[in-house]
Write a protein that holds these residues in place. Structure first.
Motif, short mmCIF file in Angstrom:
data_model
loop_
_atom_site.label_atom_id
_atom_site.label_comp_id
_atom_site.label_asym_id
_atom_site.label_seq_id
_atom_site.Cartn_x
_atom_site.Cartn_y
_atom_site.Cartn_z
N VAL A 20 -7.85 -18.45 -20.40
CA VAL A 20 -9.13 -19.09 -20.07
C VAL A 20 -8.93 -20.60 -19.98
O VAL A 20 -9.41 -21.26 -19.07
CB VAL A 20 -10.19 -18.75 -21.13
N TRP A 21 -8.18 -21.14 -20.93
CA TRP A 21 -7.92 -22.58 -20.89
C TRP A 21 -7.27 -22.94 -19.55
O TRP A 21 -7.66 -23.92 -18.90
CB TRP A 21 -7.02 -23.01 -22.05
N THR A 22 -6.26 -22.16 -19.15
CA THR A 22 -5.55 -22.45 -17.91
C THR A 22 -6.51 -22.46 -16.73
O THR A 22 -6.51 -23.38 -15.91
CB THR A 22 -4.47 -21.38 -17.65
N ALA A 23 -7.34 -21.42 -16.68
CA ALA A 23 -8.27 -21.32 -15.56
C ALA A 23 -9.20 -22.53 -15.57
O ALA A 23 -9.43 -23.17 -14.53
CB ALA A 23 -9.07 -20.03 -15.68
N HIS A 24 -9.72 -22.87 -16.72
CA HIS A 24 -10.64 -24.01 -16.80
C HIS A 24 -9.96 -25.30 -16.37
O HIS A 24 -10.51 -26.10 -15.62
CB HIS A 24 -11.15 -24.16 -18.24
N LEU A 31 -11.81 -29.35 -8.93
CA LEU A 31 -13.14 -29.89 -8.68
C LEU A 31 -13.10 -31.40 -8.52
O LEU A 31 -13.69 -31.97 -7.59
CB LEU A 31 -14.08 -29.53 -9.83
N VAL A 32 -12.40 -32.07 -9.43
CA VAL A 32 -12.37 -33.53 -9.36
C VAL A 32 -11.58 -33.97 -8.12
O VAL A 32 -12.03 -34.86 -7.37
CB VAL A 32 -11.76 -34.13 -10.63
N SER A 59 -16.85 -26.16 -18.21
CA SER A 59 -16.45 -26.20 -19.61
C SER A 59 -17.34 -25.30 -20.44
O SER A 59 -16.88 -24.58 -21.33
CB SER A 59 -16.54 -27.62 -20.17
N GLY A 60 -18.64 -25.34 -20.15
CA GLY A 60 -19.58 -24.49 -20.88
C GLY A 60 -19.21 -23.03 -20.73
O GLY A 60 -19.12 -22.29 -21.72
N TYR A 114 -11.32 -31.03 -25.83
CA TYR A 114 -10.62 -32.29 -25.57
C TYR A 114 -10.79 -32.71 -24.11
O TYR A 114 -10.96 -33.87 -23.79
CB TYR A 114 -9.13 -32.13 -25.83
N VAL A 115 -10.68 -31.74 -23.22
CA VAL A 115 -10.79 -32.06 -21.80
C VAL A 115 -12.21 -32.50 -21.46
O VAL A 115 -12.42 -33.37 -20.62
CB VAL A 115 -10.39 -30.83 -20.95
#
Ligand code: HEM
Ligand code: CU
Lengths: 126, 842
Positions: A20-24, A31-32, A59-60, A114-115
């Motif tokens: 999940v972290w990787t995907a996020h 996106l940025v 992130s949510g 953190y991100v």
């Protein structure tokens, strides 16, 4: 992901949190990069804007998924006897996999936070 | 009783038929034929030896650097020569020493630790080793002619592009290192499958030696970390050889693309090096602390967590390249997050030492403690440079040089020295000298700090890295002199180590006997030196430290009380077990010594070597040699013994040939596909990247190609269907369906390839015209390459079918090829969509 993959003692289930972290991370990065290239992100510090909002929503979602994974791992942990000494091989293995996923979920959650935090302070595309 | 001397072992072998058989079939061939041997102990030893040789070469180059920088305005080395030397120092250390030594040690010890006779694909290990040796020599060879690459170990374009580096230097780098990547991938597939499938019964995931956990993560990191570099390499080489302008800003390319691809590899690379180092420490520390590793599951968390997070760091090497602030913050965040697992590890090590009855300060432990100290110091400065503002300040100064040497020395060099001291008895049966070991440790540890601590200050005082000299009186003089003195101390320490390692302990060392360190893991279960077949019988284990927790186990293994204690048919074999729980599933027949790996490696090396000089026809000949060797190599796979049961001992039997997705062969192919997919995704990334940075230049629409593209997509899909039909027919025993299906698949694929080529040709877009066009062509070329491989595979399968080697019971090769075939179809369709549809919709 089907529940039984996470519930069974599988390696994929164990690393669900980091996945999940990787995907996020990827989603946020893309996106940025794309958002800024197309001029959606001209908001200054403290202002909202399309890019910032999108990443925060991502992130949510990521945190929500991780929370569910934590609950599942927690349930497996208590089912495998919690903090008592394991009775047999099976239980020891279930316990290990449950604690492993739990810890990895926590780590991934922290990493997502953190991100996310700097998003509230920085200008989007400078 | 456990054997405590080799003499007893000899004695026993005389009366024990099973032991005699094992020794006979696993004995390496003698004389020159020794180079045929593929067994992991022989290949592992050569591998270690070669990696240390490259460490020495890298070290010699470092000595030249420090000699040059010892004094201001020194003219020992010219500027250009200096550039070559530091480039090759970094390249050698990272690609020829640090990663390979980890593979080498793992290939050597893992099977013994896991109670396996060998790794799943011994010939692939052997091929990987020879590829590494030849590729390394090729890359270094350029130094002898002073035509080595000079653009730094990360080879930034445009400096290394065709315009600014017209010579052969970068080609040596790109082709030599690209070639070595092949061997790293081979080793990682080997290790992953070995760890997941070749464990002894009873060794479920929660009882695996911690070393294996780390190496598992290491394997997967190579799987995902190396592909971006392989792709970047290919793009740069194609730009240099054929002027496809991927990185040429004048034609819509972007030099930053190289930086992204490089660091997508480069940062994980740091952890690819560090995790095995940590694995060694996590193995050695419990032994000398005389206590099990504190917080096993925490260490697993640390290894796996680091593996993931390290992929979110790449841009921290590019803070100063003008990427949006918000993106930078993501990478800064991940860089801080990765400190958490690293910290956990260090605490677990300290807790382990704490929990035991007192530490034995033998040489391996000294090195381990030294490693932790140095690594922690490097980690601290690492957290500093992970902060964007600090990095703005110290970027490309000696502060950074100091930082990464602390990390690399603490994370890799010291653990490797510890590991060599620790595991040498397995190979030589002798202990390395305590006295010489202490001396070398003292020299290296003190020397290292003397050399590198001052560099922090030199850096803060503004000395940039990669300068071949500096003026006096900038406050850098004495600091540099001190650094050089320290560096020579390290060299002296290495010399002492080598003397002991190569000569002294073999001649005069104390006999190590049985389990000299009183360790708990399986590799120490018998008298040293250990045998080529690792263990007499494959045990059933029930703890993480079997030798500590299960008294009598070692003895029973040695007496042959467990599985596979003999080999009446005189064939090498080992046991494949279930991934999670480790229950016996299949008896694997392992290959015997063969020349094919060496021949294939020489062929591949020739291919890359000739490509440097653009001798394409000779390249094609070399490729044929590789294919021929490959066919000979694969021909005898899938033997089908009758009856398909083997008595593994203890009244149990196991099949000797299994078909399906759980077999190690299928996993090997699946991992290869995964690796390839990661490279393909990197290519897609490249296109998207160029698109986002070039807002004033929209990707050209390939006019008129749509018809051909649809035809191509249809044809490849048909070919996949035909293949499905073939394998379906084979399962039903319909030989005709098999052959017809394969031929249909082949024809459809070839026609598809033609249509795909045509779909771009008709548009008139030339790859040299613009970066976008070059990327489109790259998609086509990439697909074409896969189609060519698939074609060769199917021709080979047809030959096998004709020889009666493809039947309903022997369908594993067909399944493996089918997986690759469908994957190729997927690549083709994805490429067609990207090239022909995507530019139309955006
Ligand atoms: C005593 C041993 C060593 C010494 C004295 C030493 C010295 C140096 C120095 C002075 C530089 C900077 C050159 C410059 O920027 O002009 C350098 C660069 C480098 N070193 Fe080392 N080094 C040693 C060992 C190692 C080891 C063990 C590794 C890796 C495992 C390593 C990896 C590198 C890399 C990657 C670079 C960067 C090269 C570049 O800028 O392209 N070094 N080394
Ligand atoms: Cu990094």
């Amino acid at each position: 992901m089907p529940m039984n993959v996470i519930d069974r003692d599988s390696l994929i289930g164990m690393v669900a949190g980091p996945l999940v972290w990787t995907a996020h991370f990827l989603v946020a990065y893309i996106l940025v990069a794309v958002g800024c290239a197309f001029g959606f992100g001209t908001s200054g510090p403290g202002e909202w804007g399309a890019v910032r909002t999108a990443v925060i929503i991502a992130s949510g979602i990521a945190l929500a998924i991780i929370a569910v994974l934590i609950l599942l791992a927690w349930r497996r942990w208590t089912q495998s006897g919690g903090s008592e000494t394991p009775q047999n091989e099976r239980q020891a293995r279930h316990r290990f996999m449950a604690v492993g996923s739990l810890l990895l979920c926590f780590l991934s959650g922290v990493a997502v936070v953190y991100v996310t935090v700097p998003l509230f302070f920085l200008a989007a595309c400078q | 009783m456990t054997f405590t001397s080799t003499r007893q072992l000899e004695e026993a072998a005389r009366h024990d038929a099973g032991l005699w058989q094992l020794r006979e079939i696993w004995a390496p061939p003698k004389g020159l034929r020794r180079f045929k041997e593929i067994n992991n102990t022989v290949i592992g030893e050569l591998y270690v030896l070669t990696a240390i040789f490259f460490l020495l070469v890298g070290g010699l180059l470092a000595m030249l650097i420090r000699a040059q920088l010892a004094l201001p305005e020194n003219d020992l080395l010219s500027a250009d020569w200096y550039n070559q030397i530091f480039t090759m120092h970094g390249t050698t250390m990272m690609f020829l020493f640090a990663v390979p030594i980890m593979e080498a040690v793992a290939i050597y010890v893992l099977p013994q630790m896991l109670g396996a006779r060998d790794l799943p694909f011994p010939r692939i290990s052997a091929y990987g080793y020879w590829a590494y040796l030849l590729g390394g020599l090729m890359a270094l060879g350029s130094l002898l002619f002073k035509i080595a690459p000079a653009g730094g170990w990360f080879m930034y374009v445009p400096l290394t592009g065709p315009e600014y580096s017209p010579g052969y230097g970068p080609d040596f780098w790109l082709l030599g290192i690209g070639f070595i990547e092949v061997s790293a991938v081979a080793a990682s597939i080997e290790l992953i499958i070995g760890i997941l499938k070749f464990r002894p019964p009873g060794m479920s995931l929660d009882r695996m030696p911690i070393f294996a956990w780390y190496m598992l993560v290491f394997g997967f990191m190579i799987m995902f970390g190396f592909p971006p570099l392989v792709l970047g390499d290919i793009l740069l080489e194609v730009e240099r050889a054929f002027h496809w302008p991927f990185y040429d800003a004048g034609k819509g390319g972007d030099p930053l693309l190289w930086q992204h691809l490089f660091w997508l590899f480069g940062h994980p690379e740091v952890y690819i090096i560090f995790l095995p180092g940590a694995a060694m420490l996590s193995t050695i520390i419990p032994t000398f602390a005389r206590a099990p590793l504190a917080g096993y599951v925490w260490i697993v968390l640390a290894a796996v967590g680091t593996g993931f997070l390290s992929f979110g760091l790449w841009v921290h090497h590019m803070y100063t390249t003008g990427i949006p602030m918000m993106s930078l913050s993501f990478f800064s965040a991940a860089s801080l997050a990765v400190a958490i697992p690293s910290g956990i590890q260090v605490f677990a090590w300290i807790a382990t030492i704490w929990s035991g009855p007192g530490v034995l300060l033998k040489v391996p432990m000294l090195y381990a403690l030294g490693a932790i100290f140095i690594f922690v110091a490097g980690g601290l400065t690492g957290v500093m440079v992970a902060l964007v503002p600090v990095d703005f300040q110290v970027h490309d100064t000696y502060f950074v040089v100091a930082h990464f040497h602390y990390v690399l020395f603490g994370g890799a060099v010291m653990p490797v020295l510890a590991a060599l001291h620790y595991w040498m008895p397995l190979a030589t049966g002798k202990l390395m000298s305590e006295t010489l070991g202490r001396l070398s440790f003292a020299l290296i540890f003190v020397g290292f700090n003397v050399a590198f601590f001052p560099m922090h200050i030199t850096g803060l005082r503004g000395m940039p890295r990669r300068v071949y000299t500096y003026p006096a009186d900038l406050g850098w003089d004495w600091l540099n002199l001190v650094s050089s003195v320290g560096a020579y101390m390290v060299a002296a320490g290495m010399a002492v180590f080598l003397w002991d390692w190569l000569y002294w302990h073999r001649k005069h060392g104390r006999d190590a006997g049985y389990n000299p360190w009183n360790a708990g893991t399986l590799e120490w279960h018998t008298v040293t030196p250990s045998s080529a077949f690792s263990l007499r019988s494959v045990p059933i284990v029930s703890s993480t430290y079997p030798l500590w927790d299960e008294p009598g186990l070692a003895d029973r293994i040695d007496r042959g009380e467990f599985y596979l204690a003999d080999s009446p048919d005189m064939r090498r074999k080992t046991l494949r077990t279930g991934t999670v729980m480790g229950e016996p599933r299949e008896v694997i027949l392992l290959p015997h010594p063969s020349w094919t790996p060496l021949v294939a490696a020489v062929g591949t090396a020739s291919f890359f070597g000739l490509a440097i000089f653009k001798l394409w026809w000779l390249c094609a000949a070399a490729a044929l040699v590789v294919i021929a060797a490959g066919v000979v190599w694969m021909w005898d796979t899938e033997p089908l013994p009758e009856p398909n049961r083997y008595d593994i001992g203890r009244g149990e039997t196991c099949p000797m040939h299994v078909n399906g997705t759980e077999t190690h062969g299928f996993w090997g192919m699946a991992l290869l596909v995964l690796f390839d997919l990661a490279a393909f995704v990197s290519l897609i990334f490249s296109l998207l990247f160029l698109w986002t940075v070039n807002r004033d230049l929209s990707p050209p629409v390939p006019e008129g190609g749509l018809g051909w593209a649809s035809a191509a997509a249809g044809l490849v899909l048909v070919s996949s269907l035909a293949f499905r039909l073939a394998s379906f027919g084979n399962r039903r025993g319909l030989f005709i369906a098999l052959v017809v299906g394969l031929i249909l698949a082949l024809l459809a694929m070839i026609a598809g390839a033609g249509a795909m080529l045509q779909s771009l040709l008709v548009t008139g877009l030339l790859p040299t015209q613009s970066a976008f066009a070059a990327v489109y062509w790259m998609f086509v070329a990439w697909t074409g390459f896969h189609m060519a491989i698939s074609t060769i595979f199917v021709l080979y399968m047809l030959a096998r079918a004709a020889a009666g080697k493809v039947t309903p019971d022997r369908r594993q090769s067909l399944m493996n090829v089918e997986l690759f075939w469908h994957y190729t179809t997927g690549v083709a369709v994805a490429s067609l969509v990207i090239v022909h549809l995507w530019p139309r919709v955006i």
